[in-house]
Structures are given as structure tokens and as C-alpha cells.
Design an enzyme around this catalytic site. Sequence first.
Site, short mmCIF file in Angstrom:
data_model
loop_
_atom_site.label_atom_id
_atom_site.label_comp_id
_atom_site.label_asym_id
_atom_site.label_seq_id
_atom_site.Cartn_x
_atom_site.Cartn_y
_atom_site.Cartn_z
CB SER B 157 19.05 19.84 52.35
OG SER B 157 17.81 19.93 51.71
CG ASP B 324 21.14 19.25 44.65
OD1 ASP B 324 19.95 19.07 44.36
OD2 ASP B 324 21.53 19.68 45.75
CG HIS B 357 19.11 17.50 47.58
ND1 HIS B 357 19.72 18.72 47.66
CD2 HIS B 357 18.39 17.36 48.73
CE1 HIS B 357 19.38 19.31 48.80
NE2 HIS B 357 18.58 18.50 49.47
#
Lengths: 384, 384
Positions: B157, B324, B357
Site C-alpha cells: 500500500s 483489492d 486491500h
Amino acid sequence: MSKTLPADSVGLVTPQTHHFDTPLPLDCGRELSSYDLVYETYGELNADRSNAILLCHALSGSHHAAGYHSEDERKPGWWEACVGPGKPIDTNRFFVVCSNNLGGCHGSTGPSSIHPTRGEPYGSDFPLVTVGDWVRSQAQLADVLGIETWAAVVGGSLGGMQALQWSIDYPERLRHAVLIAAAPKLSAQNIAFNEVARQAILSDAQFHGGRYYEQNKQPEHGLALARMLGHITYLSDDAMRAKFGREMRKGDGKLKFSFDVEFEVESYLRYQGRSFVDRFDANTYLLMTKALDYFDPAATHDHDLSAALAHVTARYLVLSFSSDWRFPPSRSREIVRALLDGDKSVSYSEIEASQGHDAFLMPIPHYQAVLGSYLANVAREVGV
Amino acid sequence: MSKTLPADSVGLVTPQTHHFDTPLPLDCGRELSSYDLVYETYGELNADRSNAILLCHALSGSHHAAGYHSEDERKPGWWEACVGPGKPIDTNRFFVVCSNNLGGCHGSTGPSSIHPTRGEPYGSDFPLVTVGDWVRSQAQLADVLGIETWAAVVGGSLGGMQALQWSIDYPERLRHAVLIAAAPKLSAQNIAFNEVARQAILSDAQFHGGRYYEQNKQPEHGLALARMLGHITYLSDDAMRAKFGREMRKGDGKLKFSFDVEFEVESYLRYQGRSFVDRFDANTYLLMTKALDYFDPAATHDHDLSAALAHVTARYLVLSFSSDWRFPPSRSREIVRALLDGDKSVSYSEIEASQGHDAFLMPIPHYQAVLGSYLANVAREVGV
């Protein structure tokens, strides 16, 4: 019609209000001893009262679906794209009715209305109404208008859920149900977004347990946040990219290193939040999101939607939009599948559109063509 | 290692702090005259200092990536799934370093730290740091640790963005960059979610312009809302359905007709929001979201990512997860494409995973296998 208004608009319209003195029993177990419904009508009811269409509005909508309240009104009703002379919901052929949902903030009795005996706004004492309650109150309105059977009940999003509920609760009172960008119930993600929106309002220091009317100000930060969040879910990722990209509000591309508005999308959202506060009521927003969460007609049938729909007699048009991620096509297909399981009549179309959930409000040619041709058949069927 | 801790954990770990007295110039044009970085290390640095891996944390992470601070600590570090002896980031072979980002709230200098001369917390005067600033400060830490070249810089991320920035800013100081569930820049929708989160904090009556430390309380409602919203974007729609469905918190299935917690997903989100407030700082949250929004290495190269990456020398592993929707696989493929355009070395894998995610934090076998085998090659390359 005024020459300043578009020729394909219903033009100037005047809302009407009906006061009901017969108590309305509600799903929560309480009742409203009396209530008002405000509504608009477009077109003419024919002699055998067969050409009436009921429009059901979505979360932030109102009875003002088409036309203008004055020549100065900047924007027409919320479904101007589809309702008017020669439009898909053709007011030359149909008598179109749209009422503000009970619990609303545009004239129908709701949290901001004065309680009939207490003499102050209901506030948080206003009962949590459901989609079923709305349908029940709309049936009362149909009686008042002398409409035994709707040619069609039509709605998008939460309005589509009302159309579905109509077909379940009053199968004999509608010929067609048109469900656009709807779902048979909310997903956990849908509920989660609603919950964040509610918490934004409930945790605003100006909420005062829902009794903020006395302070003469709203929990405006919370309501604006709820609306900003809603807007993200109404637009597709692609639509946002096309509309805003990473454009800076100031064209120089320089970062400000502050929390001021910087990207266009921030500016858009803040504007949407601010302007919503001026025309909507926080208690109504809370209540509408809860009605959405509660909608689940299969729940009373062991979570079998086909069973919930076993007795329906309406014919259905179900429409979805390819880029809608709030109620994506897969959710519409759940409804279609349940109807087909029960050998019901249903037409389904998934419209290619980049606009996300908001597409249902927009003048998308293929969408207008599908809706228009379905309703043209309905018109022929009822002899108009 | 204590026998109460799992054998495949790095076990008890103790954070260390380094105080820097050399001013750090920042992208915003200001500088920090002095600052602390808190960090943890796992494993042993080899004699030729070639086996060091830098882990970069995401928005709400910290330097505590693996192991336990005490035998009583309920949960291990945030990346326990992947960091430890015999794990994909194998502490038997690598010397692993993870520092808390500047601007954080877990020990590195940030808004809640005391200003060196003013004697009170920085608050909203703490500069808006960027991904580039973090990388610059991590390079200072590498100098302190005597690490000239990282075997790999690894992150998920926002951490993956830091790894990418490392490869751009210090091409000669890393052999490999591992970018997991990242994006080359935020989309309008990503920025929109961040903006709603920021507005929730900024509009909280307890924010006091960022100087809430003096009141000894946080803008906790706003921070909780921001976290709730974040959580929705970390989970996939499917993961939420699998985890919560429309389950009621009380098993009787009866609606409450109130705004109390009713659905399991509401209960989960409220808990996540509340517990976050106890361990995170609102000013840090604001700053981290802004660093995300600003990240856009192509911006200074006429929006051509290939041009921004023209000079890189690292080899890359890029990983994404099928479900995601915060940084979907298509965003990782943008990075891969830009690298391939420049004839760079890149391996890419899209991992099938339903967790959204959040998958990057989870022990997903295929993910662990891909990451582990890539890093095993890196280990051989550096001779460990």
C-alpha cells in the site's frame, strides 16, 4: 407553458398536499395518527383511470420529479431526463404521480414536521418508517386520487425497491413494476457506508439527540460528510477519473501543503456537502438510510426471494448500469433470477454506462430507448 | 525466546530510537532542525552488510512489523504473517529494519511530539511530509545503521509507494524493490475517500485547529469515522459479505427500529473506529492521507511514469490482489507497464484473494510463496 422553459418539459408544476386523518399502522408497531403527503402530478388521468404511473423517489429525492416550480427555478425536477411530453415516461400518454416519502423533509410528514398534539417538531421521535410503510401510504394516496390500479410503479435505487415492494404488497394494484439500479436487499458494504454516514450525523456536536430544530441549526458537518460519502458511491471510479482526474483546482499544479481544497474532486465534494445541508434534514437522512438497510423482502420467507415473489402478478422491467458499484448489475440479476424461478414475466437490460449509480438519473440514449419502448407497450396495453 | 510466543515469530523485540541533529530538508520547503526515528530490527546484519531489508509501513502502521513487545502483548507486529524465521521475509537470512514514518504517532517525530524550542506539541504546525521526505529520512537511518545498499526495500500500500520512491530517489542504494498492493498515484476516488476522512476530523468540534493536545482529548468522533471509512475500502464487498452478510448482532433477526448497533457489520466498524482512537493521532492521520494524495512521481516528468523511472536500476517484484478495489491490479499493472517500457527488470503476480486491500497483511499461501521465492533468490544473490 412559459416560453423560457424547454418545450419537452412538463413546464410549471404545483405541488399538492393531502392530509390523511386515518391512522397509518407502521412496521415498527407504532402508527401515525394523521399525516400529510405532498405530491405532484403530470399529464392527465384518462376516463377509465388506467394510465396512471407512480414514480418512487430515492434517498435524497422528493415529489418534484419533473418540471419547474417557477420560471426562475434553476434546476428542474430530479427525473427531468425521463419524465415529460415525448420522453420515456411520456406525460402525453400517462398520468404521472410522484409523492414525497413519509419521513421526508420536502412537505410530507417527517421529523421536521410539527407533532399534531405536542406542538413541536417530531425530531428523533419520528418513527423509523420502512419501504413497506411508504408503499402503504402511497396506496392511501392512490385511493384519494381514485387510482385502483397503476399502469406501472417505477423507481430507481431506493425507488426501485419501493416498486418491488408494491408488487409484493398490492399485487392486484399494479400492472407493471419498473426497477432501475435497485437491489433485493443491501450488502454488508452498503450497510457499512450507511452506518458511517449515520455516525457522522449522530456524533456531530450539533445533533442534540435529534432535537436540533430548537437550536435552529442542523448537524451540518455530519450531514455534509454523509452526503460527500454518498456521492463517492454514486459515481464510478471511471466517472470520477473522467470528471476530475487529479486536476488541481488552481491550474498551476503546485502543491499547497495545507488542508485547503486542492484537487478538483475535493472542491466538488465539499460543494455537494455544503449545498445538501441547505435543502435536506439530518433526521430524514438517518431515517432514509435505515429504511434502505431494513429493506429485505425475502427475510420473512426464509431468505428465499423467489418465495417472497411467488404470488406477484405484475410484469417487470429490471434495468441496471454496467459501472454501478453501489447496486451493481449482479444485484439486479438476483431479482431477475428470483422472478424467473417463479415463472414471472420479466425483461432485463444491463445498460452500458460509465456514470455509475447516478446513471439512472441521466439522459443516456440506450437507457431512455429501453425504458421508453417498454412503457410505450404499457401505454398501448392500457389504451392510451 | 519465551515459550509462550510462537516458534516462527521473531519473539520479543525492543524498539530503538535514533535522534538526528542534522536538519532534514522537506519537499514543502521547510525543514526539521532535528528529529527522532523509532525503528525495530529483526535478524542479524551480515559481515559485508549486504543482507538488509527495509520494510515501509502503510497509513496506520508503525515500526512494529513483527514479534512482540512483551509476553503479554495480545497481538504481534502488523506483518507477522510475512516476517520471521522461515517466513517469506526470512529473519534467519535477512537483517530487517522497519521505522515509524516521520509525522507518525508511535515514536518518530510527529505532530504530537514536543517542538524542540517551543516546548509544546507541534500540532498542526508539523509540516506536511511526503513520501519523498520519508525516503530521505530513511536514507539517514540507513547511514546510521551502516547500510550502504538495501538488499530490498519492501512495502504494501503506502509502503509500496515508498519502495517505489526509494528506487527513484536512491537508485544506487537498493538492489530490489517489492511493491505490494500499491499504485503509481491515487485516483480521484481514492482522494475523495481521503478527503471525506479529513473533513470528518477537521470538522470535529474537538479538533481545535489541530491544537487538541492542550485539551488532553482527541477529535475522537472524527478520527473514528475516518477509520470506519478506511476499513470499508480495505475489505472487498465479497469479504464483507463472507464476514458479516446481513447478520444481526442479536440472533433473533428482529429489527430494533433505532440507531443502535443492529447489523454485525455496524458493530465491527464501530469497534474498529473506537479502538483506533486509543492508538492513533488525528493529526498524523491527516498528514498520512495527504502524503498519499500527493504521491505522484510522474508529475515532475510531464505525467510520464516511464520517464520518471528511466534511470532506476533496482529489480522489481510487483504484487496485487484480485479483489483489492482500493488499489486494484490495474494500478499495479500501470507500474509494471512503465517499467517494461523502460526495459527494466520486473516480475508481476496478481494473487487470487477475496480479502480486498487487506490481503497484503494476510497469510495467503500463494502470496507467501511468491514473495518468499523472490526473496530467496535475493538472499542467494547477496550470499546469505
